[in-house]
Motif scaffolding. Structure first.
Motif, PDB file in Angstrom:
ATOM      1  N   LEU A 165     -45.698 -58.303  48.436  1.00  0.00           N
ATOM      2  CA  LEU A 165     -44.470 -58.443  47.649  1.00  0.00           C
ATOM      3  C   LEU A 165     -43.572 -59.455  48.348  1.00  0.00           C
ATOM      4  CD1 LEU A 165     -42.936 -56.999  45.221  1.00  0.00           C
ATOM      5  CD2 LEU A 165     -41.775 -55.703  47.012  1.00  0.00           C
ATOM      6  N   VAL A 166     -42.914 -60.300  47.552  1.00  0.00           N
ATOM      7  CA  VAL A 166     -41.983 -61.262  48.126  1.00  0.00           C
ATOM      8  C   VAL A 166     -40.759 -61.360  47.217  1.00  0.00           C
ATOM      9  CG1 VAL A 166     -43.049 -63.281  46.999  1.00  0.00           C
ATOM     10  CG2 VAL A 166     -41.734 -63.591  49.117  1.00  0.00           C
ATOM     11  N   LEU A 167     -39.598 -61.545  47.817  1.00  0.00           N
ATOM     12  CA  LEU A 167     -38.362 -61.739  47.075  1.00  0.00           C
ATOM     13  C   LEU A 167     -38.215 -63.230  46.805  1.00  0.00           C
ATOM     14  CD1 LEU A 167     -36.024 -59.991  46.085  1.00  0.00           C
ATOM     15  CD2 LEU A 167     -34.845 -60.482  48.221  1.00  0.00           C
ATOM     16  N   LEU A 168     -38.198 -63.616  45.507  1.00  0.00           N
ATOM     17  CA  LEU A 168     -38.139 -65.033  45.140  1.00  0.00           C
ATOM     18  C   LEU A 168     -36.865 -65.338  44.362  1.00  0.00           C
ATOM     19  CD1 LEU A 168     -41.834 -65.660  44.021  1.00  0.00           C
ATOM     20  CD2 LEU A 168     -40.729 -66.359  46.162  1.00  0.00           C
ATOM     21  N   CYS A 189     -29.829 -64.998  41.303  1.00  0.00           N
ATOM     22  CA  CYS A 189     -30.615 -63.765  41.185  1.00  0.00           C
ATOM     23  C   CYS A 189     -31.934 -63.933  41.939  1.00  0.00           C
ATOM     24  CB  CYS A 189     -30.922 -63.452  39.720  1.00  0.00           C
ATOM     25  SG  CYS A 189     -29.475 -63.071  38.733  1.00  0.00           S
ATOM     26  N   TRP A 190     -32.451 -62.830  42.408  1.00  0.00           N
ATOM     27  CA  TRP A 190     -33.726 -62.804  43.123  1.00  0.00           C
ATOM     28  C   TRP A 190     -34.594 -61.731  42.490  1.00  0.00           C
ATOM     29  CZ3 TRP A 190     -34.669 -65.775  47.654  1.00  0.00           C
ATOM     30  CH2 TRP A 190     -33.585 -66.585  48.037  1.00  0.00           C
ATOM     31  N   LEU A 191     -35.908 -61.924  42.551  1.00  0.00           N
ATOM     32  CA  LEU A 191     -36.833 -60.982  41.933  1.00  0.00           C
ATOM     33  C   LEU A 191     -37.915 -60.582  42.926  1.00  0.00           C
ATOM     34  CD1 LEU A 191     -37.791 -59.521  39.331  1.00  0.00           C
ATOM     35  CD2 LEU A 191     -39.103 -61.583  38.800  1.00  0.00           C
ATOM     36  N   GLY A 192     -38.082 -59.272  43.109  1.00  0.00           N
ATOM     37  CA  GLY A 192     -39.197 -58.761  43.900  1.00  0.00           C
ATOM     38  C   GLY A 192     -40.481 -59.028  43.134  1.00  0.00           C
ATOM     39  N   THR A 193     -41.298 -59.919  43.658  1.00  0.00           N
ATOM     40  CA  THR A 193     -42.475 -60.410  42.957  1.00  0.00           C
ATOM     41  C   THR A 193     -43.741 -59.952  43.683  1.00  0.00           C
ATOM     42  OG1 THR A 193     -41.154 -62.344  42.366  1.00  0.00           O
ATOM     43  CG2 THR A 193     -43.517 -62.511  42.033  1.00  0.00           C
ATOM     44  N   PRO A 194     -44.624 -59.231  42.980  1.00  0.00           N
ATOM     45  CA  PRO A 194     -45.844 -58.747  43.635  1.00  0.00           C
ATOM     46  C   PRO A 194     -46.874 -59.866  43.833  1.00  0.00           C
ATOM     47  CG  PRO A 194     -45.826 -58.091  41.323  1.00  0.00           C
ATOM     48  CD  PRO A 194     -44.516 -58.779  41.592  1.00  0.00           C
ATOM     49  N   GLY A 250     -45.800 -48.891  42.837  1.00  0.00           N
ATOM     50  CA  GLY A 250     -44.884 -49.995  43.048  1.00  0.00           C
ATOM     51  C   GLY A 250     -44.919 -51.013  41.931  1.00  0.00           C
ATOM     52  N   VAL A 251     -44.230 -52.107  42.179  1.00  0.00           N
ATOM     53  CA  VAL A 251     -44.124 -53.206  41.227  1.00  0.00           C
ATOM     54  C   VAL A 251     -45.489 -53.869  41.099  1.00  0.00           C
ATOM     55  CG1 VAL A 251     -42.978 -55.405  40.797  1.00  0.00           C
ATOM     56  CG2 VAL A 251     -41.715 -53.556  41.882  1.00  0.00           C
ATOM     57  N   TYR A 252     -45.874 -54.198  39.865  1.00  0.00           N
ATOM     58  CA  TYR A 252     -47.182 -54.820  39.645  1.00  0.00           C
ATOM     59  C   TYR A 252     -47.137 -55.741  38.428  1.00  0.00           C
ATOM     60  CZ  TYR A 252     -47.892 -51.524  35.809  1.00  0.00           C
ATOM     61  OH  TYR A 252     -47.768 -50.818  34.637  1.00  0.00           O
ATOM     62  N   TRP A 253     -48.168 -56.556  38.298  1.00  0.00           N
ATOM     63  CA  TRP A 253     -48.289 -57.491  37.178  1.00  0.00           C
ATOM     64  C   TRP A 253     -48.939 -56.806  35.981  1.00  0.00           C
ATOM     65  CZ3 TRP A 253     -45.868 -62.000  37.288  1.00  0.00           C
ATOM     66  CH2 TRP A 253     -45.567 -62.566  38.530  1.00  0.00           C
ATOM     67  N   VAL A 254     -48.290 -56.866  34.844  1.00  0.00           N
ATOM     68  CA  VAL A 254     -48.921 -56.498  33.576  1.00  0.00           C
ATOM     69  C   VAL A 254     -49.831 -57.652  33.180  1.00  0.00           C
ATOM     70  CG1 VAL A 254     -48.502 -56.032  31.124  1.00  0.00           C
ATOM     71  CG2 VAL A 254     -46.962 -55.093  32.855  1.00  0.00           C
ATOM     72  N   SER A 255     -49.324 -58.853  33.380  1.00  0.00           N
ATOM     73  CA  SER A 255     -50.064 -60.084  33.126  1.00  0.00           C
ATOM     74  C   SER A 255     -49.739 -61.032  34.279  1.00  0.00           C
ATOM     75  CB  SER A 255     -49.633 -60.679  31.780  1.00  0.00           C
ATOM     76  OG  SER A 255     -50.269 -61.897  31.541  1.00  0.00           O
TER      77      SER A 255
END
Length: 139
Positions: A31-34, A94-99, A108-113
């Motif tokens: 996970l990374v904050l982007l 804004c920043w987004l926690g990106t898996p 946790g946070v995950y990709w649907v697509s």
């Protein structure tokens, strides 16, 4: 990570001002904050409407089950006139926690697509149509 995930991870890392920082976090933590508003923005929606809309569109979509929200990565240009009900455009400041691209299920946070590494983003008009349809069905 497989080759497709490697390309997607590199594409995600380019959104970070320090690519090596993003790569380290993606590889070690998954996970990374982007930052948003530079390479893409994100449309934040409620979980139910977002997951239903995600089934109708193509492009990168993130689900945060604990927050009960879905994020659609869209072009920066979409942020200028976003007016879709029950959603919020997240851009600069804004920043987004990106898996990591290979994180395709909870916990946790995950990709649907997940992103494919090509730069493909969600088409804002298709997203607006899908979300409006969901909003009208709920009303």
């Amino acid at each position: 990570m497989p080759a497709a995930s490697d390309a997607a991870a590199e594409w995600l890392a380019r959104a970070d001002p320090d690519r090596s920082h993003a790569n380290r976090w993606l590889q070690s933590v998954g996970l990374v904050l982007l930052p948003l508003g530079i390479r893409w923005c994100a449309v934040k929606t409620r979980e139910h409407e977002g997951l239903a809309a995600a089934a109708e569109i193509t492009g990168p979509v993130i689900h945060d089950p604990s927050g009960r929200v879905v994020y659609f990565l869209v072009p920066v240009s979409a942020g200028r006139a976003w007016d879709c009900p029950h959603s919020e455009m997240l851009g600069l400041a804004c920043w987004l926690g990106t898996p990591a691209p290979d994180r395709l299920e909870p916990p946790g946070v995950y990709w649907v697509s997940p992103p494919d590494g090509s730069g493909l983003l969600v088409d804002p008009q298709a997203l607006r149509t899908a979300l409006t349809r969901r909003s009208e069905a709920v009303s």
